[in-house]
Write an enzyme that holds these catalytic residues in place. Structure first.
Site, PDB file in Angstrom:
ATOM      1  N   PHE A 197       1.037  -1.134  -0.049  1.00  0.00           N
ATOM      2  CA  PHE A 197       0.126   0.161   0.045  1.00  0.00           C
ATOM      3  C   PHE A 197       1.086   1.223  -0.188  1.00  0.00           C
ATOM      4  O   PHE A 197       1.772   1.145   0.537  1.00  0.00           O
ATOM      5  CB  PHE A 197      -0.897  -0.023   1.306  1.00  0.00           C
ATOM      6  CG  PHE A 197      -1.996   0.876   1.289  1.00  0.00           C
ATOM      7  CD1 PHE A 197      -3.149   0.709   0.426  1.00  0.00           C
ATOM      8  CD2 PHE A 197      -2.086   2.419   2.077  1.00  0.00           C
ATOM      9  CE1 PHE A 197      -4.251   1.753   0.634  1.00  0.00           C
ATOM     10  CE2 PHE A 197      -2.839   3.013   2.067  1.00  0.00           C
ATOM     11  CZ  PHE A 197      -3.729   2.894   1.580  1.00  0.00           C
TER      12      PHE A 197
ATOM     13  N   SER B 260       1.227   3.837   1.568  1.00  0.00           N
ATOM     14  CA  SER B 260       2.030   4.450   2.639  1.00  0.00           C
ATOM     15  C   SER B 260       2.926   3.487   3.445  1.00  0.00           C
ATOM     16  O   SER B 260       3.560   3.980   4.597  1.00  0.00           O
ATOM     17  CB  SER B 260       0.653   4.804   3.844  1.00  0.00           C
ATOM     18  OG  SER B 260       0.090   3.764   4.025  1.00  0.00           O
ATOM     19  N   LYS B 261       3.092   2.293   3.005  1.00  0.00           N
ATOM     20  CA  LYS B 261       3.995   1.372   3.566  1.00  0.00           C
ATOM     21  C   LYS B 261       5.484   1.745   3.416  1.00  0.00           C
ATOM     22  O   LYS B 261       5.643   2.352   2.677  1.00  0.00           O
ATOM     23  CB  LYS B 261       3.791  -0.112   3.115  1.00  0.00           C
ATOM     24  CG  LYS B 261       2.351  -0.469   3.482  1.00  0.00           C
ATOM     25  CD  LYS B 261       1.725  -0.447   4.732  1.00  0.00           C
ATOM     26  CE  LYS B 261       0.396  -0.988   4.962  1.00  0.00           C
ATOM     27  NZ  LYS B 261      -0.330  -0.864   6.277  1.00  0.00           N
ATOM     28  N   PRO B 262       6.152   1.324   4.206  1.00  0.00           N
ATOM     29  CA  PRO B 262       7.642   1.521   3.918  1.00  0.00           C
ATOM     30  C   PRO B 262       8.138   1.326   2.726  1.00  0.00           C
ATOM     31  O   PRO B 262       9.036   1.989   2.089  1.00  0.00           O
ATOM     32  CB  PRO B 262       8.526   0.755   5.119  1.00  0.00           C
ATOM     33  CG  PRO B 262       7.466   0.630   6.147  1.00  0.00           C
ATOM     34  CD  PRO B 262       6.153   0.454   5.529  1.00  0.00           C
ATOM     35  N   LEU B 263       7.776   0.252   1.940  1.00  0.00           N
ATOM     36  CA  LEU B 263       8.011   0.053   0.529  1.00  0.00           C
ATOM     37  C   LEU B 263       6.494  -0.098   0.021  1.00  0.00           C
ATOM     38  O   LEU B 263       5.832  -1.275   0.002  1.00  0.00           O
ATOM     39  CB  LEU B 263       8.737  -1.450   0.471  1.00  0.00           C
ATOM     40  CG  LEU B 263       8.859  -1.905  -0.946  1.00  0.00           C
ATOM     41  CD1 LEU B 263       9.934  -0.917  -1.597  1.00  0.00           C
ATOM     42  CD2 LEU B 263       9.766  -3.231  -0.993  1.00  0.00           C
TER      43      LEU B 263
END
Length: 365
Positions: free
Chosen positions: A182, A184-187
């Protein structure tokens, strides 16, 4: 100030992202194109797992994993109520029962010391959740699972890809690791996406078939499946982002440690990180009282905030009555947690601005 600064990240990666996307547009293989296998190989290598299966979302990763394990109606899956809905949702969708286990006061992670008491003859899996970028006590959880007939363990690692647990990567700690891409995730990609990681050849094959409607080959459906593929364009974007992901993880860790020092100096309670584990600080989360009032005041000062999560799953209308186990710590944390702006491109000046506004608001309440 953005809560998560994706625009600055894109500016730094514009050329490789556009080149990767153009390649897909040129070859036209939008479903299961060559970038899918390329990304799976790269992610498996990064985590040290034997298999990576990309899927259409982190939610689908959890669902397909449970389906591969043969979870049936009436089965019980132990998990935490202090999580996003997807964790419990996939259990309920299969007719199984989420069994809530309370969390640790200082981390918000599932309390491994409470898991054994929740195991019954109906328990078929344990699904711990990695929260705020940090992994739970997976060694303890795996030991409990092994002692009870080798129960499968599924790490919901939607927030922790890139974190480490005693020199092992998140997603390479149990039967399955499931993560989300998604945005907004770190990756993150620029839509929905996710991945499943495992060392088990048979389970990996089951996941590959399930994500393509249960097909072992075209139009041969050997099992019940779903439309769970991650599209080629999203895989191309993640491949481009992998080019600087190691730098981003390091930046997140440095920013997280700086936030820790600033919070400690100001006497602001925060979620803790445990020894032997790193965090990718998917969120940076403090604990406050009068949260709604604080959020409004911070918003007026130009500081965005978020809450992960305001209502535990056992209190959600759709899930009430599925399991009556009390979770007082999760209930309390849900009223206190507040996340501050966090991304790899957050500047030191912005971080100081956040903390100055927070300390000012707190001093006036």
């Amino acid at each position: 100030m953005d809560f998560i600064d994706l625009k600055t990240q894109y500016a730094a990666l514009r050329d490789p992202i556009q080149q990767r996307m153009q390649r897909v547009l040129d070859h036209g293989q939008y479903i299961m194109g060559p970038e899918v296998a390329e990304l799976e190989t790269a992610l498996a290598a990064r985590t040290g797992t034997a298999h990576c299966i990309t899927v259409s979302s982190g939610t689908e990763a959890l669902l397909i994993s449970l389906m591969a394990l043969g979870i049936q109606p009436g089965d019980e899956v132990i998990t935490t109520p202090f999580t996003f809905a997807a964790t419990a949702e996939v259990i309920a969708l299969l007719g199984a029962v989420p069994v809530w286990v309370d969390v640790e006061e200082d981390t918000g992670l599932i309390d491994a010391n409470l898991i054994e008491a929740a195991i019954t003859p109906k328990t078929k899996a344990i699904m711990p959740v990695s929260l705020y970028g940090q992994v739970p006590d997976m060694d303890a959880i795996n030991a409990i699972a092994a002692a009870h007939g080798n129960l499968p363990v599924i790490e919901d690692a939607a927030q922790s890809f890139g974190a480490r647990y005693h020199d092992r990567e998140s997603c390479n700690l149990s039967t399955f690791g499931c993560t989300s891409f998604f945005p907004s995730k770190p990756l993150g990609c620029y839509g929905d996406g996710g991945a499943i990681f495992t060392h088990d050849d048979a389970l990996a094959q089951a996941c590959r078939e399930i994500r393509i409607h249960g097909q072992s080959k075209r139009y041969t459906h050997t099992r019940i499946g779903v439309g769970g593929r991650m599209d080629t364009l999203q895989c191309a974007i993640v491949l481009a982002k992998l080019e600087r992901f190691a730098w981003e993880v390091q930046q997140r860790m440095q920013l997280g440690q700086a936030y820790n020092a600033l919070c400690d100096a100001a006497g602001i309670p925060r979620m803790q990180q445990r020894e032997g584990r790193t965090s990718v600080f998917a969120q940076y989360t403090v604990r406050v009282s009068q949260r709604e009032q604080l959020q409004e005041q911070l918003k007026a000062a130009g500081i965005p905030t978020a809450v992960h999560y305001p209502i535990p799953m056992n209190q959600q209308p759709a899930y009430q009555g599925l399991c009556d186990r009390p979770t007082p710590v999760a209930d309390r944390l849900a009223t206190e947690v507040m996340s501050l702006p966090m991304s790899a491109d957050l500047t030191q000046a912005q971080q100081q601005q956040v903390m100055q506004a927070l300390t000012s608001v707190l001093s006036n309440t």
